[in-house]
Design an enzyme around this catalytic site. Structure first.
Site, mmCIF file in Angstrom:
data_model
loop_
_atom_site.group_PDB
_atom_site.id
_atom_site.type_symbol
_atom_site.label_atom_id
_atom_site.label_comp_id
_atom_site.label_asym_id
_atom_site.label_seq_id
_atom_site.Cartn_x
_atom_site.Cartn_y
_atom_site.Cartn_z
ATOM 1 N N CYS A 117 -12.685 16.880 -24.098
ATOM 2 C CA CYS A 117 -12.126 18.184 -24.421
ATOM 3 C C CYS A 117 -11.734 18.838 -23.095
ATOM 4 O O CYS A 117 -11.414 18.147 -22.141
ATOM 5 C CB CYS A 117 -13.085 19.032 -25.272
ATOM 6 S SG CYS A 117 -14.562 19.604 -24.416
ATOM 7 N N ARG A 118 -11.752 20.154 -23.014
ATOM 8 C CA ARG A 118 -11.322 20.806 -21.777
ATOM 9 C C ARG A 118 -12.411 20.751 -20.706
ATOM 10 O O ARG A 118 -12.141 20.375 -19.567
ATOM 11 C CB ARG A 118 -10.928 22.264 -22.054
ATOM 12 C CG ARG A 118 -10.389 22.990 -20.828
ATOM 13 C CD ARG A 118 -9.822 24.361 -21.190
ATOM 14 N NE ARG A 118 -9.228 24.989 -20.016
ATOM 15 C CZ ARG A 118 -9.893 25.829 -19.210
ATOM 16 N NH1 ARG A 118 -11.164 26.109 -19.455
ATOM 17 N NH2 ARG A 118 -9.291 26.365 -18.171
#
Length: 110
Positions: A62-63
């Site tokens: 994810c980020r």
């Protein structure tokens, strides 16, 4: 109840031929992602779980690593060989790993 953190690997250590599962939202994916990654936003994972292969290790991205940790934990409970990419796309970018975008702009992590 405290969940122990799922297995994790540094972005720099992800194999070049790894199966990367990106669980970010569409606008994040479009701005910049790992070439060849599979995009399944976390909110749609249960509906699309059949797209996640059982025959290979799944590197979840994810980020920054929060959403992917939740997904890694879930997949592990369901029998997948899943590992969280520590630090997510920000760490991937910082490690100088290749990225592509779906836009005219240069790949970026948003």
């Amino acid at each position: 109840m405290h969940m122990s953190p799922p297995p994790a690997v540094a972005a720099a250590a992800v194999p070049d031929d790894a199966f990367v599962l990106d669980v970010r939202e569409a606008h994040e994916w479009d701005a910049g992602h790992v070439a060849g990654a599979r995009h399944i936003p976390m909110s749609t994972l249960l509906d699309r779980i059949d797209e996640v292969p059982h025959d290979t290790r799944v590197y979840v991205m994810c980020r920054v690593g929060g959403r992917s940790a939740q997904v890694t934990h879930y997949l592990g409970e369901q029998g997948w060989d899943a590992i969280n990419v520590d630090g997510g796309m920000l760490a991937w970018e910082a490690a100088g790993r290749p990225m592509v975008s779906e836009t005219e702009a240069a790949p970026a992590v948003v």
